[in-house]
Design a protein around this motif. Structure first.
Motif, PDB file in Angstrom:
ATOM      1  N   SER A 346       0.847  -1.191   0.000  1.00 18.97           N
ATOM      2  CA  SER A 346       0.000   0.000   0.000  1.00 18.97           C
ATOM      3  C   SER A 346       0.884   1.243   0.000  1.00 18.97           C
ATOM      4  O   SER A 346       1.862   1.332   0.746  1.00 18.97           O
ATOM      5  N   ALA A 347       0.517   2.200  -0.850  1.00 24.33           N
ATOM      6  CA  ALA A 347       1.324   3.416  -0.959  1.00 24.33           C
ATOM      7  C   ALA A 347       1.234   4.271   0.296  1.00 24.33           C
ATOM      8  O   ALA A 347       2.215   4.919   0.685  1.00 24.33           O
ATOM      9  N   ALA A 348       0.084   4.296   0.929  1.00 24.81           N
ATOM     10  CA  ALA A 348      -0.111   5.199   2.068  1.00 24.81           C
ATOM     11  C   ALA A 348      -1.104   4.598   3.065  1.00 24.81           C
ATOM     12  O   ALA A 348      -2.288   4.924   3.039  1.00 24.81           O
ATOM     13  N   PRO A 349      -0.636   3.730   3.967  1.00 21.34           N
ATOM     14  CA  PRO A 349      -1.548   3.217   4.998  1.00 21.34           C
ATOM     15  C   PRO A 349      -2.107   4.353   5.849  1.00 21.34           C
ATOM     16  O   PRO A 349      -1.421   5.338   6.121  1.00 21.34           O
ATOM     17  N   ALA A 350      -3.356   4.208   6.267  1.00 21.83           N
ATOM     18  CA  ALA A 350      -3.962   5.183   7.168  1.00 21.83           C
ATOM     19  C   ALA A 350      -3.387   5.013   8.565  1.00 21.83           C
ATOM     20  O   ALA A 350      -2.888   3.931   8.915  1.00 21.83           O
ATOM     21  N   PRO A 351      -3.458   6.050   9.407  1.00 18.23           N
ATOM     22  CA  PRO A 351      -2.904   5.940  10.772  1.00 18.23           C
ATOM     23  C   PRO A 351      -3.518   4.799  11.578  1.00 18.23           C
ATOM     24  O   PRO A 351      -2.862   4.260  12.465  1.00 18.23           O
ATOM     25  N   GLN A 352      -4.776   4.410  11.278  1.00 15.11           N
ATOM     26  CA  GLN A 352      -5.434   3.356  12.047  1.00 15.11           C
ATOM     27  C   GLN A 352      -5.158   1.950  11.510  1.00 15.11           C
ATOM     28  O   GLN A 352      -5.553   0.964  12.128  1.00 15.11           O
ATOM     29  N   ASP A 353      -4.524   1.849  10.346  1.00 11.08           N
ATOM     30  CA  ASP A 353      -4.336   0.536   9.724  1.00 11.08           C
ATOM     31  C   ASP A 353      -3.349  -0.322  10.508  1.00 11.08           C
ATOM     32  O   ASP A 353      -2.435   0.199  11.141  1.00 11.08           O
ATOM     33  N   ASP A 354      -3.566  -1.646  10.392  1.00 16.55           N
ATOM     34  CA  ASP A 354      -4.675  -2.297   9.703  1.00 16.55           C
ATOM     35  C   ASP A 354      -5.875  -2.405  10.632  1.00 16.55           C
ATOM     36  O   ASP A 354      -5.742  -2.349  11.845  1.00 16.55           O
ATOM     37  N   ARG A 355      -7.060  -2.617  10.019  1.00 14.03           N
ATOM     38  CA  ARG A 355      -8.295  -2.579  10.769  1.00 14.03           C
ATOM     39  C   ARG A 355      -9.174  -3.810  10.492  1.00 14.03           C
ATOM     40  O   ARG A 355      -9.011  -4.476   9.486  1.00 14.03           O
ATOM     41  N   VAL A 356     -10.101  -4.055  11.409  1.00 14.11           N
ATOM     42  CA  VAL A 356     -11.220  -4.958  11.172  1.00 14.11           C
ATOM     43  C   VAL A 356     -12.477  -4.097  11.145  1.00 14.11           C
ATOM     44  O   VAL A 356     -12.735  -3.346  12.091  1.00 14.11           O
ATOM     45  N   LEU A 357     -13.234  -4.212  10.061  1.00 13.91           N
ATOM     46  CA  LEU A 357     -14.452  -3.432   9.871  1.00 13.91           C
ATOM     47  C   LEU A 357     -15.665  -4.337   9.994  1.00 13.91           C
ATOM     48  O   LEU A 357     -15.613  -5.515   9.616  1.00 13.91           O
ATOM     49  N   ARG A 358     -16.756  -3.786  10.497  1.00 11.39           N
ATOM     50  CA  ARG A 358     -18.027  -4.518  10.567  1.00 11.39           C
ATOM     51  C   ARG A 358     -19.074  -3.746   9.790  1.00 11.39           C
ATOM     52  O   ARG A 358     -19.256  -2.536   9.985  1.00 11.39           O
ATOM     53  N   LEU A 359     -19.789  -4.432   8.900  1.00 10.90           N
ATOM     54  CA  LEU A 359     -20.864  -3.834   8.119  1.00 10.90           C
ATOM     55  C   LEU A 359     -22.187  -4.336   8.689  1.00 10.90           C
ATOM     56  O   LEU A 359     -22.439  -5.547   8.735  1.00 10.90           O
ATOM     57  N   GLN A 360     -23.021  -3.387   9.094  1.00  8.74           N
ATOM     58  CA  GLN A 360     -24.263  -3.752   9.782  1.00  8.74           C
ATOM     59  C   GLN A 360     -25.346  -2.727   9.420  1.00  8.74           C
ATOM     60  O   GLN A 360     -25.047  -1.659   8.909  1.00  8.74           O
ATOM     61  N   PRO A 361     -26.597  -3.073   9.668  1.00  5.89           N
ATOM     62  CA  PRO A 361     -27.663  -2.103   9.404  1.00  5.89           C
ATOM     63  C   PRO A 361     -27.455  -0.833  10.224  1.00  5.89           C
ATOM     64  O   PRO A 361     -27.016  -0.890  11.385  1.00  5.89           O
ATOM     65  N   ALA A 362     -27.738   0.306   9.639  1.00  5.05           N
ATOM     66  CA  ALA A 362     -27.570   1.595  10.345  1.00  5.05           C
ATOM     67  C   ALA A 362     -28.585   1.707  11.471  1.00  5.05           C
ATOM     68  O   ALA A 362     -29.685   1.157  11.394  1.00  5.05           O
TER      69      ALA A 362
END
Length: 362
Positions: A346-362
């Motif tokens: 990756s050219a530019a990792p974000a400060p929080q990387d790496d991450r685990v994301l959860r996709l859920q109903p809003a």
């Protein structure tokens, strides 16, 4: 053997992905979409280093392997290293501490896929661990899997009391067609590491002719895999015992001989598909769909499959979180995705990387 008929190649000119998708069975439409307003994305862990394998314990804790050789336990408001075996792991290129699965009946046991330095050079192995003993090795189930700095496979999946394992060709193409080699295969073992009694060749091999399969997912007894192609033709394959998936003789769609099994979808240019899962959660429009992260593609890929044919595809989160590797479903039925921006690609990792994301109903 399962055969598919190539019907159409559709050229795409969509931002972030220009090229062709080949699919079989019926016409496939592919679109790029932002996540619907009804879906919320939540970061549940951050500051990881190349998360690779992931599974939930029966108590609800999430465990994640980091490729350099650590296992982390993720709980609300905590992210702890519970095992550090970096001294036993060869984090060489794409190798390292990879796949992870809990035993389905004994929640004190877990399986990992590891790259390590042997007396004869790099090798991969499958190890079973005692969780309550700081993940000490209980036994090595299978050793001597060919390894390299690239094409190590590494995905584990358990279904119907069998352990399925993806192995890459270890940068040696000819091994994929050799049914006596463990490289370039999907293996099927018993939970104690023996060749499964229903295997087609009286050894560990379930299917062969693979370059670098990275994802495994079951739906109603049918096993699908994602696989990295060379410059062209990443693949989604339906895996049937004993079948030959062509590498290196054939990539992507082959001829209509009975020797090789065609994929149900291919991707050119390559998007580097990672870990895969079927969705059965609360977002109704995703029910039954096949999801996988993409590394080079930097998006979450959604595939609708009907009667064994790919009928629609969609790219989600394109460019928003960088490289996405592993997707899986939690006990809460939500979709989880790991980023892979600390892997040197990756050219530019974000400060929080790496991450685990959860996709859920809003």
């Amino acid at each position: 053997m399962r055969r598919r008929t190539y019907l159409r190649t559709m050229a795409l000119g969509i931002t972030g992905f220009t090229g062709c998708i080949k699919s079989t069975g019926s016409t496939t439409q592919t679109s790029t979409a932002n996540i619907d307003q009804g879906v919320r994305i939540k970061t549940i862990a951050m500051n990881l280093e190349v998360p690779w394998g992931a599974d939930f314990h029966s108590n609800g804790d999430l465990y994640v392997t980091e490729r350099p050789g650590r296992i982390r336990r993720i709980r609300p408001n905590s992210n702890d290293i519970v095992a550090d075996i970096t001294d036993q792991i060869a984090h060489s290129g794409e190798g390292g501490l990879l796949g992870f699965e809990f035993h389905p009946e004994n929640d004190n046991l877990a399986y990992t896929y590891q790259t390590y330095d042997s007396q004869n050079g790099l090798r991969n192995r499958i190890v079973r661990h005692r969780i309550n003993d700081e993940f000490e090795r209980e036994r090595t189930l299978l050793d001597g899997i060919p390894a390299s700095s690239v094409h190590n496979g590494g995905r584990l999946a358990i279904y119907d009391d069998a352990l399925y394992v993806t192995t890459g060709d270890a940068d040696n193409k000819g091994q994929a067609q050799d049914r006596d080699s463990l490289a370039g295969k999907v293996l099927r073992l018993t939970l104690d590491g023996e060749p499964h009694p229903d295997n087609p060749f009286d050894n560990e091999v379930f299917t062969y002719g693979h370059r670098n399969p990275q994802g495994l997912a079951f739906r109603d007894g049918t096993l699908l895999s994602t696989e990295h192609g060379p410059i062209t033709d990443d693949e989604i394959n339906v895996l049937d015992a004993g079948n030959n998936y062509g590498w290196p003789t054939v990539t992507g769609m082959g001829d209509q001989s009975d020797e090789f099994t065609n994929p149900i979808a291919t991707y050119t240019p390559t998007i580097a598909p990672g870990g895969a899962t079927f969705y059965d959660g609360p977002i109704s429009q995703w029910q039954g769909d096949f999801f996988f992260g993409t590394l080079a593609g930097q998006h979450l890929h959604r595939v609708q499959i009907e009667n064994g044919d790919v009928v629609k595809q969609e790219r989600l989160l394109e460019g928003e979180y960088g490289r996405l590797r592993t997707t899986f479903i939690g006990p809460d039925k939500h979709l989880y995705v790991t980023t892979s921006n600390q892997d040197g690609r990756s050219a530019a990792p974000a400060p929080q990387d790496d991450r685990v994301l959860r996709l859920q109903p809003a």
